[in-house]
Design an enzyme around this catalytic site. Sequence first.
Site, mmCIF file in Angstrom:
data_model
loop_
_atom_site.group_PDB
_atom_site.id
_atom_site.type_symbol
_atom_site.label_atom_id
_atom_site.label_comp_id
_atom_site.label_asym_id
_atom_site.label_seq_id
_atom_site.Cartn_x
_atom_site.Cartn_y
_atom_site.Cartn_z
ATOM 1 N N GLY A 197 0.759 -1.334 0.050
ATOM 2 C CA GLY A 197 -0.014 0.064 -0.017
ATOM 3 C C GLY A 197 0.949 1.122 -0.078
ATOM 4 O O GLY A 197 0.249 2.500 0.062
ATOM 5 N N LYS B 137 -6.588 5.208 -13.537
ATOM 6 C CA LYS B 137 -7.774 5.709 -13.217
ATOM 7 C C LYS B 137 -7.996 5.384 -11.733
ATOM 8 O O LYS B 137 -7.935 4.350 -11.145
ATOM 9 C CB LYS B 137 -8.712 5.053 -14.247
ATOM 10 C CG LYS B 137 -10.237 5.894 -13.812
ATOM 11 C CD LYS B 137 -10.457 7.128 -14.412
ATOM 12 C CE LYS B 137 -11.895 7.648 -13.841
ATOM 13 N NZ LYS B 137 -11.775 9.123 -13.761
ATOM 14 N N HIS C 88 -12.008 -5.129 -3.530
ATOM 15 C CA HIS C 88 -10.566 -5.644 -3.974
ATOM 16 C C HIS C 88 -11.019 -7.190 -3.860
ATOM 17 O O HIS C 88 -11.269 -7.655 -2.778
ATOM 18 C CB HIS C 88 -9.581 -5.536 -2.819
ATOM 19 C CG HIS C 88 -8.242 -6.285 -3.045
ATOM 20 N ND1 HIS C 88 -7.091 -5.627 -3.461
ATOM 21 C CD2 HIS C 88 -7.933 -7.532 -2.996
ATOM 22 C CE1 HIS C 88 -6.209 -6.422 -3.617
ATOM 23 N NE2 HIS C 88 -6.872 -7.750 -3.450
ATOM 24 N N HIS D 189 -4.631 1.356 2.179
ATOM 25 C CA HIS D 189 -4.473 0.595 1.088
ATOM 26 C C HIS D 189 -3.926 -0.544 1.524
ATOM 27 O O HIS D 189 -3.458 -1.685 0.651
ATOM 28 C CB HIS D 189 -3.708 1.160 -0.057
ATOM 29 C CG HIS D 189 -4.131 2.427 -0.567
ATOM 30 N ND1 HIS D 189 -5.358 2.706 -0.958
ATOM 31 C CD2 HIS D 189 -3.537 3.672 -0.515
ATOM 32 C CE1 HIS D 189 -5.376 4.024 -1.397
ATOM 33 N NE2 HIS D 189 -4.303 4.693 -1.143
ATOM 34 N N ARG E 119 3.615 -15.241 -4.663
ATOM 35 C CA ARG E 119 3.895 -15.866 -3.329
ATOM 36 C C ARG E 119 2.724 -16.153 -2.825
ATOM 37 O O ARG E 119 1.695 -16.221 -3.287
ATOM 38 C CB ARG E 119 4.804 -14.908 -2.620
ATOM 39 C CG ARG E 119 4.174 -13.568 -2.579
ATOM 40 C CD ARG E 119 4.529 -12.576 -1.360
ATOM 41 N NE ARG E 119 3.955 -11.262 -1.607
ATOM 42 C CZ ARG E 119 2.849 -10.830 -0.999
ATOM 43 N NH1 ARG E 119 2.071 -11.804 -0.393
ATOM 44 N NH2 ARG E 119 2.314 -9.600 -1.398
ATOM 45 N N VAL F 133 -0.503 -13.091 3.066
ATOM 46 C CA VAL F 133 -1.071 -13.389 4.158
ATOM 47 C C VAL F 133 -2.247 -14.123 4.641
ATOM 48 O O VAL F 133 -2.698 -14.822 5.403
ATOM 49 C CB VAL F 133 -0.994 -11.980 4.695
ATOM 50 C CG1 VAL F 133 -1.533 -11.861 6.407
ATOM 51 C CG2 VAL F 133 0.175 -10.998 4.576
#
Length: 447
Positions: A165, A201, A208, A235, A292, A295
Amino acid sequence: MFSKVLIANRGEIAVRIIKSCQKLGIEAIAIYSDADAEAPHVKLAGRAFHVGPSRVSQSYLNMDRILAVAKEACAEAIHPGYGLLSENPEFARRCQVEGIIFIGPKPEVIAKMGGKVRAREIMKAAGVPIVAGFEKHINDVAQAKGFAIELGYPVMIKASAGGGGIGMQIVHKDDEMEKALKACQGRAKAYFDDDSVYMEKYLESPRHIEVQLLADNYGNTIHLFERECSIQRRHQKVVEEAPSAFVDEKLREKIGNVAVQGAKAIGYSNAGTVEFLMDKDKNFYFLEMNTRLQVEHPITEMITGYDLVEEQILVAAGKKLDEEKDKPKLQGHAIECRIYAEDPKTLLPSPGKVNSLTLPEGDFVRNDFGICSGYIVSPYYDPMLGKIITWGNDRQEAINRMVKALEDFQAEGIKVNIPILQKVISHPKFIAGETHTNLIEQILTEE
Ligand code: ADP
């Protein structure tokens, strides 16, 4: 199969990986810095090696030392976890040169997805819809203003090498451009040693949505459904859930297949995640690919029954996937809350000694933590202490169990973000599934 795997990480994810190694009968080799000498991951591992002082640059990012330890311990493979060296193509390449298997994709694939501009270019060519924007780095303010006019304000300037973020600036109008561009380039340089930035944009309050992938070394790739990670601060994800309440079966299959298509286009292997932003009309756009383990992988494990770390190890050791037979079945709903050592009022990190720790219990509660009673939370590392994950037959049941789990969690001696999590989880908008990336800010300003 491997008999010894070195875990090039610390904290909750090192603990998590050690557990899967033990399940597979593999000896887990841990590494640690000065600050982590007494950490749970060190105690849990079969053997542990000191790799340097507390600063990550001198310990957990010290490739020479980590590779030397891997050789000394006769580890056949290295699991990098997330963060640290996990998306460093040079490290993956050096493992290759040393004849050690890097549990992740090939170095050239990591490199392809490492820069966001290049990743956009590649995914666009592969037919994956991307967030409106440019596949070019910004040279100067005049060019940036030209780009913004083409896209229409608001726009977002983003660090190409960005992560966590960091390095994103929203720009609403021409006058703000110069300052925002300088600020973004400055942060990009400071955090990633690369000041290249580009423009997208800015989507207003999207969701998300990301797709978990698993691929073998022979081109077989499956998806393990989506996760929604819209609950973010600055973020950064704070609460995640799987599946998304916004995604129906048809859309699930569509977004899953698009992610697989993108992964196949780059010759992807091992576990990976394709991240998208989704608008209110359910259009989705590629954001980035994380090469990868994430989390938030436990929520996918809870709804599929897969052990993703085990799968990562097995495919790295040569296991073949069957795209039909290995398709997972989706069962129930899972939610994850990230627990941070931070003052919920000031949001500043709150390091210190954990005098006593009580983790929530229950049949459908999972705790992934890298701390214990008496543990000293060091200011050197990310303040995330671990995660609480709950499962339910449906979303509401998972939420109810999370409400109870958050009540039961106690860490004395440090401040944690539990009050913020409680506010989110019990908020009518969250309960109704009306989630988007600005929801926490809205909830916290309601008071
Ligand atoms: P990082 O690699 O730093 O995690 P991402 O590109 O994955 O950055 O974006 C992280 C979050 O930032 C997204 O989940 C979203 O909330 C926000 N974001 C990023 N790009 C945009 C955009 N173009 N419009 C709106 N929000 C965005």
